[in-house]
Design an enzyme around this catalytic site. Sequence first.
Site, PDB file in Angstrom:
ATOM      1  N   GLY A 115      45.521  37.206  37.015  1.00 63.92           N
ATOM      2  CA  GLY A 115      45.813  35.839  37.443  1.00 63.92           C
ATOM      3  C   GLY A 115      47.309  35.595  37.571  1.00 63.92           C
TER       4      GLY A 115
ATOM      5  N   HIS B 101      39.057  32.652  35.349  1.00 61.34           N
ATOM      6  CA  HIS B 101      38.575  34.044  35.306  1.00 61.34           C
ATOM      7  C   HIS B 101      37.538  34.285  36.397  1.00 61.34           C
ATOM      8  CE1 HIS B 101      39.684  33.483  30.921  1.00 61.34           C
ATOM      9  NE2 HIS B 101      40.354  34.559  31.245  1.00 61.34           N
TER      10      HIS B 101
END
Length: 284
Positions: free
Chosen positions: A147, A37
């Site tokens: 992502g 993250h």
Amino acid sequence: MRIVESIADCRAAVAEARLSGRRIGFVPTMGALHEGHLSLLNVARAGSDYIVASVFVNPLQFAPGEDFERYPRDLAGDARLLVSRGTELLFAPATAEMYPGDADVTVKAGRLAADWEGRIRPGHFDGVLTVVAKLFNIVQSDVSVFGQKDLQQAQLIRSMVRDLDFATKIVVAPTVRDDDGLALSSRNRYLRESERVPALALPRALRAIGVSFEGGERDIALLEQAGHGILLQTPGIRIDYLAVVELDTFRRPARLERAGAAIGAIRVGNTRLIDNVLLGNADF
Ligand code: PAF
């Protein structure tokens, strides 16, 4: 960093930043933050100067019997990490703020969701797209970063932004891996020590497909064979799927003549892991 829990406060904080000429970058998350993250925050920072992160474990994307209740939650730890990366705003709404109870309209994922994660987790992507659409409308970011590990999700979000005319630009950031090759995931913390070695079969299988592709192989069945050999030899795992797909359709043609990806999902004990490697698409 400011922490806001209401949609109105989030909107007001972002509006103020925009008024002062800042470019808004957004990283939506479900919390339990890790280096993966944090790399998304870095990517967001490269193209913006006011970073908003959200932490919201979205009930709509979990089917009954999945890990919604036990999904790791650590808002204080997440906030510390976000501060350490210079995040300006954390939006951490309660479920009742996002879904007040009388909501009736949701986003429906299209053809891209027909297989793989979409088949194994029916309704999952409708839940993801619904919350992401709401978050986009609340934050109104210039850039939003996701992502690559959740590749099918990222491609679906791109198609939603295109088809429903959201103004935010989607950037997909590369997967971050531990030293042993395992893709970082909040769910990795469910893995017992003894499950780590079998879990590594997934990145190894995907890499083997990548090597075969780089060696010139384009026949999908033969590419997949290179990875299946590794998974089938690994005791203690269950295979949900391992496949080679076209990147833009998530379909599996007989031969891969354009940009593609090797995608896979396995279960080790009570943990479900997904991962992928891109095949032949430098500008992804
Ligand atoms: O990838 C995730 O963490 C979630 O699916 C997302 C995009 C934050 C939506 O809940």
